[in-house]
Design an enzyme around this catalytic site. Structure first.
Site, short mmCIF file in Angstrom:
data_model
loop_
_atom_site.label_atom_id
_atom_site.label_comp_id
_atom_site.label_asym_id
_atom_site.label_seq_id
_atom_site.Cartn_x
_atom_site.Cartn_y
_atom_site.Cartn_z
N SER A 1 47.78 66.53 65.74
CA SER A 1 49.16 66.59 66.16
C SER A 1 49.26 67.72 67.15
O SER A 1 48.68 68.79 66.98
CB SER A 1 50.04 66.79 64.94
OG SER A 1 50.91 67.86 65.11
N GLY B 1 53.21 65.28 70.66
CA GLY B 1 52.96 63.93 70.16
C GLY B 1 51.97 63.88 69.03
O GLY B 1 51.64 64.89 68.43
N ASP C 1 41.92 69.09 83.46
CA ASP C 1 41.82 69.76 82.17
C ASP C 1 40.52 69.39 81.47
O ASP C 1 40.50 69.15 80.28
CB ASP C 1 43.03 69.38 81.31
CG ASP C 1 43.26 70.36 80.17
OD1 ASP C 1 42.58 71.40 80.13
OD2 ASP C 1 44.08 70.06 79.30
#
Ligand code: ADE
Length: 325
Positions: A33, A37, A184
């Site tokens: 989590s 989201g 990323d």
């Protein structure tokens, strides 16, 4: 030049063929989590293409959703991620989209369904295997030429680390051809299967405020950035190109060859920019001895299915060097 896909999400289509009926989706355990989201494990029932009679198979999948927090911005982000994934063809080293449930999007429900990587997140995978890691190119027990490079269950050797490095380079090379700038790339955003296949995941620069690696910068809006994985010029301009992905790839190599070590372990996140500016860099990781370099050449000669060319992605690497001069 063509803009990378994540900069033109407004114009990307969501092809209907990706739509999945909600009743075919079985959601099971929560896997992770994040502030914005959920990721859950589940199963997709679908008609078995090999079967003559009507027969359904249950395919393990990963399901990303925002359903329990109605938040327009979050939903837009997930829908954009979905459209990016629709535009990316299948590649063995990139997590692929299976489909999505968007019918109830107006009510705040959206599910993004991807293939399931059964050994989970790559950073955790590396860190958990510190004890069983064998720092050597070949297993102690003699293997025949034909089995030497096959993935071998629950052990981990330098050769596996090299394979991971090549696989991630392979996936990044593919993304650069889309073009898609990942922004990323880091071990935490790579997934791995039990047969030691790395798959690059998370195509949106995720905004993980809770993670110490993402430092908040006020620049009109608040944004979170993966500072230790960012190239010096990206820290300066806050603009990302595929060349910055190559730098992040270098930091990911550091993570691989330290078995999930923290980059710049003795530098505070806010001091990294100055640290790099003064010409300092990460130290050579313990498990990345000089043999590793020569092994790339050996692997290449053996026509192992990843070539060294992939790792040293010629054009992008040259462009980076060029920029530094
Ligand atoms: N996202 C988070 N964990 C995942 C997994 N195991 N497989 C696919 N996607 C994921």
């Amino acid at each position: 030049t063509e803009l990378p896909i994540e900069e033109r999400t407004d114009y990307l289509p969501y092809p209907r063929k990706f739509e999945i009926a909600r009743e075919n989706l079985e959601i099971c355990a929560k896997m992770g989590s994040v502030k914005f989201g959920f990721v859950e494990k589940g199963y997709l029932s679908m008609a078995d293409p090999k079967s003559q009679i009507e027969c359904k198979t249950r395919l393990p999948v990963a399901i990303k959703s925002t359903k329990r927090s109605f938040d327009v911005e979050l939903q837009t982000m997930l829908f954009e991620e979905l459209k990016i994934m629709c535009a990316i063809e299948k590649h063995p080293n990139v997590i692929s989209l299976i489909g999505a449930v968007t019918t109830n999007m107006r009510k705040g429900e959206i599910y993004l369904v991807t293939e399931y990587a059964d050994s989970g997140d790559f950073l955790n995978y590396l860190q958990k295997r510190k004890d069983i890691f064998h720092n050597g190119l070949f297993d102690d027990q003699q293997k025949t030429e034909s089995t030497r490079f096959l993935p071998s269950g629950d052990n981990l050797s330098t050769l596996d680390l090299i394979s991971f490095a090549l696989q991630i380079a392979n996936g990044m090379k593919f993304l650069a051809t889309v073009p898609c700038v990942h922004r990323d790339l880091a071990a935490r955003n790579v997934l791995i299967t039990s047969s030691k296949i790395c798959r690059i995941a998370d195509f949106r620069l995720a905004r993980r405020y809770a993670d110490k690696n993402y430092y908040r910068i006020k620049n009109g809006k608040q944004i979170a950035l993966p500072i230790p994985w960012m190239a010096p010029e990206a820290l300066e301009t806050l603009k990302f190109t595929e060349k910055n992905d190559v730098w992040s790839y270098g930091i990911t190599l550091y993570e691989i060859f330290t078995l999930g070590g923290q980059p710049y372990p003795h530098v505070q996140t806010e001091d990294i920019k100055a640290f790099l500016k003064s010409g300092k860099r990460n130290e050579q990781p313990e498990y990345c001895h000089y043999d590793v370099c020569s092994t790339f050449l050996i692997i290449n000669e053996l026509k192992f299915d990843c070539s060294a060319e992939h790792l040293f992605e010629k054009n992008m690497l040259l462009a980076r060097i060029d920029e530094q001069l």
